[in-house]
Design a protein around this motif. Structure first.
Motif, PDB file in Angstrom:
ATOM      1  N   ALA A  36      51.978   1.378  48.385  1.00 41.29           N
ATOM      2  CA  ALA A  36      50.845   1.427  47.458  1.00 41.29           C
ATOM      3  C   ALA A  36      49.523   1.323  48.206  1.00 41.29           C
ATOM      4  O   ALA A  36      48.536   1.993  47.860  1.00 41.29           O
ATOM      5  CB  ALA A  36      50.969   0.301  46.435  1.00 41.29           C
ATOM      6  N   PHE A  37      49.475   0.474  49.228  1.00 39.56           N
ATOM      7  CA  PHE A  37      48.269   0.338  50.048  1.00 39.56           C
ATOM      8  C   PHE A  37      47.870   1.692  50.621  1.00 39.56           C
ATOM      9  O   PHE A  37      46.691   2.071  50.619  1.00 39.56           O
ATOM     10  CB  PHE A  37      48.547  -0.659  51.179  1.00 39.56           C
ATOM     11  CG  PHE A  37      47.346  -0.988  52.018  1.00 39.56           C
ATOM     12  CD1 PHE A  37      46.604  -2.122  51.770  1.00 39.56           C
ATOM     13  CD2 PHE A  37      46.960  -0.167  53.079  1.00 39.56           C
ATOM     14  CE1 PHE A  37      45.495  -2.438  52.544  1.00 39.56           C
ATOM     15  CE2 PHE A  37      45.860  -0.469  53.865  1.00 39.56           C
ATOM     16  CZ  PHE A  37      45.121  -1.610  53.585  1.00 39.56           C
TER      17      PHE A  37
ATOM     18  N   ALA B  41      50.564  -3.382  43.220  1.00 37.09           N
ATOM     19  CA  ALA B  41      49.723  -2.187  43.194  1.00 37.09           C
ATOM     20  C   ALA B  41      48.244  -2.563  43.041  1.00 37.09           C
ATOM     21  O   ALA B  41      47.369  -1.981  43.695  1.00 37.09           O
ATOM     22  CB  ALA B  41      50.158  -1.266  42.054  1.00 37.09           C
ATOM     23  N   ARG B  42      47.954  -3.538  42.170  1.00 36.14           N
ATOM     24  CA  ARG B  42      46.564  -3.982  41.991  1.00 36.14           C
ATOM     25  C   ARG B  42      46.028  -4.633  43.263  1.00 36.14           C
ATOM     26  O   ARG B  42      44.869  -4.438  43.634  1.00 36.14           O
ATOM     27  CB  ARG B  42      46.484  -4.978  40.829  1.00 36.14           C
ATOM     28  CG  ARG B  42      46.803  -4.379  39.484  1.00 36.14           C
ATOM     29  CD  ARG B  42      45.670  -3.566  38.928  1.00 36.14           C
ATOM     30  NE  ARG B  42      46.093  -2.832  37.743  1.00 36.14           N
ATOM     31  CZ  ARG B  42      45.292  -2.074  37.012  1.00 36.14           C
ATOM     32  NH1 ARG B  42      44.030  -1.932  37.359  1.00 36.14           N
ATOM     33  NH2 ARG B  42      45.744  -1.425  35.970  1.00 36.14           N
TER      34      ARG B  42
ATOM     35  N   ALA C 190      46.954  -3.953  46.277  1.00 35.80           N
ATOM     36  CA  ALA C 190      46.676  -2.859  47.206  1.00 35.80           C
ATOM     37  C   ALA C 190      45.381  -2.145  46.833  1.00 35.80           C
ATOM     38  O   ALA C 190      44.595  -1.753  47.703  1.00 35.80           O
ATOM     39  CB  ALA C 190      47.845  -1.874  47.207  1.00 35.80           C
ATOM     40  N   MET C 191      45.146  -1.992  45.530  1.00 40.68           N
ATOM     41  CA  MET C 191      43.946  -1.301  45.067  1.00 40.68           C
ATOM     42  C   MET C 191      42.680  -2.063  45.438  1.00 40.68           C
ATOM     43  O   MET C 191      41.628  -1.470  45.709  1.00 40.68           O
ATOM     44  CB  MET C 191      44.021  -1.114  43.543  1.00 40.68           C
ATOM     45  CG  MET C 191      43.006  -0.146  42.972  1.00 40.68           C
ATOM     46  SD  MET C 191      43.190   0.046  41.181  1.00 40.68           S
ATOM     47  CE  MET C 191      44.813   0.781  41.084  1.00 40.68           C
ATOM     48  N   VAL C 192      42.785  -3.395  45.467  1.00 45.34           N
ATOM     49  CA  VAL C 192      41.634  -4.220  45.836  1.00 45.34           C
ATOM     50  C   VAL C 192      41.430  -4.243  47.349  1.00 45.34           C
ATOM     51  O   VAL C 192      40.310  -4.143  47.858  1.00 45.34           O
ATOM     52  CB  VAL C 192      41.806  -5.656  45.293  1.00 45.34           C
ATOM     53  CG1 VAL C 192      40.746  -6.579  45.856  1.00 45.34           C
ATOM     54  CG2 VAL C 192      41.740  -5.650  43.771  1.00 45.34           C
ATOM     55  N   MET C 193      42.528  -4.353  48.111  1.00 43.66           N
ATOM     56  CA  MET C 193      42.442  -4.537  49.560  1.00 43.66           C
ATOM     57  C   MET C 193      42.265  -3.228  50.335  1.00 43.66           C
ATOM     58  O   MET C 193      41.584  -3.202  51.359  1.00 43.66           O
ATOM     59  CB  MET C 193      43.702  -5.244  50.063  1.00 43.66           C
ATOM     60  CG  MET C 193      43.851  -6.670  49.601  1.00 43.66           C
ATOM     61  SD  MET C 193      45.385  -7.417  50.224  1.00 43.66           S
ATOM     62  CE  MET C 193      45.090  -7.307  52.006  1.00 43.66           C
ATOM     63  N   ALA C 194      42.885  -2.146  49.856  1.00 46.50           N
ATOM     64  CA  ALA C 194      42.957  -0.920  50.655  1.00 46.50           C
ATOM     65  C   ALA C 194      41.600  -0.276  50.923  1.00 46.50           C
ATOM     66  O   ALA C 194      41.325   0.112  52.078  1.00 46.50           O
ATOM     67  CB  ALA C 194      43.906   0.080  50.007  1.00 46.50           C
TER      68      ALA C 194
ATOM     69  N   VAL D  28      40.880  -9.827  37.805  1.00 44.68           N
ATOM     70  CA  VAL D  28      41.447 -10.485  36.621  1.00 44.68           C
ATOM     71  C   VAL D  28      42.934 -10.138  36.485  1.00 44.68           C
ATOM     72  O   VAL D  28      43.756 -10.999  36.154  1.00 44.68           O
ATOM     73  CB  VAL D  28      40.680 -10.070  35.352  1.00 44.68           C
ATOM     74  CG1 VAL D  28      41.363 -10.622  34.096  1.00 44.68           C
ATOM     75  CG2 VAL D  28      39.245 -10.560  35.410  1.00 44.68           C
ATOM     76  N   CYS D  29      43.288  -8.879  36.771  1.00 41.14           N
ATOM     77  CA  CYS D  29      44.693  -8.477  36.713  1.00 41.14           C
ATOM     78  C   CYS D  29      45.526  -9.235  37.741  1.00 41.14           C
ATOM     79  O   CYS D  29      46.667  -9.634  37.464  1.00 41.14           O
ATOM     80  CB  CYS D  29      44.820  -6.969  36.944  1.00 41.14           C
ATOM     81  SG  CYS D  29      44.296  -5.949  35.547  1.00 41.14           S
TER      82      CYS D  29
END
Length: 395
Positions: free
Chosen positions: A21-22, A142-143, A145-149, A255-256
């Motif tokens: 995901a990342f 997945a979230r 990864a979405m924040v970190m990637a 928040v997620c």
């Protein structure tokens, strides 16, 4: 090879999903920088289409891979998802030709689908009562990864790697693929799940599945409609700082990250309609804030932060409600097809929303994606009544 405990098995699968995901969630954000390196005269509409290409290919292939998973094994399907992604990134990162790069994007999309494959594999190995927590876990990774990637890949891009960065990113799903060799083989579905199913599954119909897939599409599409043009939206409020915009953009995802683990065992059936109502209200708040900017910039930032937090809360409740329903409808012997259909509905909705947001902004202005997300979320609430009996724990 010794058997893994359930906790170690889940951790290994989740870690592999995070690595894939990342890669797949971080790289597309930088396509506007990668593609001109291969073709300087590439038009903007083509960049938008290539941004959606992997997602569309995943959605097209999902039913086929779901069938393959159910007939030839969940572990093999999981290995296919990770290895296919690694090969696609290797192909995209090892060329200086646009056509081969596009082929790499198509390969990573067609052979991808790590979330559906991870969910299907874990469903084969865990008790039915834990399925909802597993769904929350893959969404959480997945979230995360979405924040970190984006920030991590952005730092790597500053090293001047260009499209070669795809080659290095391909190592992450390759590591995930290698980790699957430490996972146990698939059990015999029929006998295994006769002992795993500690609850009686309520009857489900085509109507139930149609309603669930449409609601999954709405929950996926509504936030995606607002994402591509969030930066110019902030500019209309006088928020020009990239740092402030980035933090505001990330708030719903944060928040997620907090809320999904907290509600992972919830069985409340009203979370789905309440989440849609909250999500729609938050999007409406974005519209009202821009139409009536009666406050100084620092107060607007505070108010926008509140609406972003409410949007995140709506997403947490809606996703949890979907997980409750999906966990009650899954038949273990058909889990591959079920998760693939569910994932494909989200992929199609996300791709359609991404393209539609550009059309809306071009024709109706910068607030139109938020208005569309509001209408879409609120109009979907009556549809949740079709699933009201599935939100209860079977007895």
């Amino acid at each position: 090879m010794p058997l893994l405990s359930h906790h170690r098995l889940v951790f290994l699968v989740m870690a592999g999903h995070f690595l894939s995901a990342f890669t797949v969630l971080g790289a597309p954000l930088f396509l506007p920088r990668f593609l001109p390196m291969l073709h300087p005269a590439l038009p903007h509409w083509a960049i938008g289409m290539l941004f959606c290409l992997p997602t569309i290919m995943t959605a097209l292939a999902a039913p086929f891979w779901g069938w393959v998973s159910d007939h030839y094994g969940r572990k093999r399907s999981l290995q296919r998802a990770h290895l296919g992604l690694a090969l696609g990134f290797a192909l995209a990162g090892s060329t200086s030709y646009l056509g081969v790069f596009i082929l790499g994007l198509a390969v990573q999309g067609f052979f991808g689908g790590a979330m559906a494959a991870s969910n299907a594999y874990l469903t084969t190995h865990i008790n039915r009562s834990y399925i909802q927590a597993i769904l929350a876990g893959t969404q959480l990774s997945a979230r995360l990864a979405m924040v970190m990637a984006p920030a991590s890949i952005g730092c790597l891009l500053d090293l001047g790697l260009g499209t070669r960065l795809y080659l290095w990113l391909g190592l992450l799903p390759l590591i995930a693929f290698l980790s699957t060799f430490f996972l146990p083989a698939d059990p015999i579905i029929g006998d295994h799940h006769a002992s795993l199913s500690s609850t009686t599954q309520p009857p489900t119909t085509v109507k139930h599945w149609a309603a669930l897939l449409m609601l999954q599409a709405v929950v996926s599409a509504a936030p995606v409609l607002t994402f591509p043009y969030f930066m110019p939206y902030c500019a209309t409020l006088g928020i020009g700082s990239g740092t402030e915009t980035g933090l505001l953009y990330a708030l719903p995802h944060i928040v997620c990250l907090i809320g999904l683990p907290w509600l992972r065992h919830s069985t409340y059936r009203f979370l789905l309609p309440l989440g849609l109502l909250t999500l729609g209200g938050a999007c409406l708040g974005h519209v009202i804030l821009a139409l009536y900017p009666l406050y100084p910039p620092w107060q607007l930032i505070i108010l926008l932060s509140v609406f972003r937090l409410i949007m995140g809360l709506g997403l947490v409740m809606a996703l949890t409600g979907l997980n409750v329903c999906l966990s009650r409808m899954i038949i273990p012997s058909r889990a591959g097809r079920a998760f693939s259909r569910f994932d494909a509905a989200g992929k199609w909705a996300g791709a359609t929303a991404g393209i539609s947001s550009g059309i809306f902004v071009q024709s109706q202005g910068i607030l139109s994606p938020f208005s569309a997300a509001t209408i879409l979320s609120l109009m979907a609430i009556p549809l949740t009544m079709s699933l009201k009996n599935l939100g209860k724990t079977p007895s």
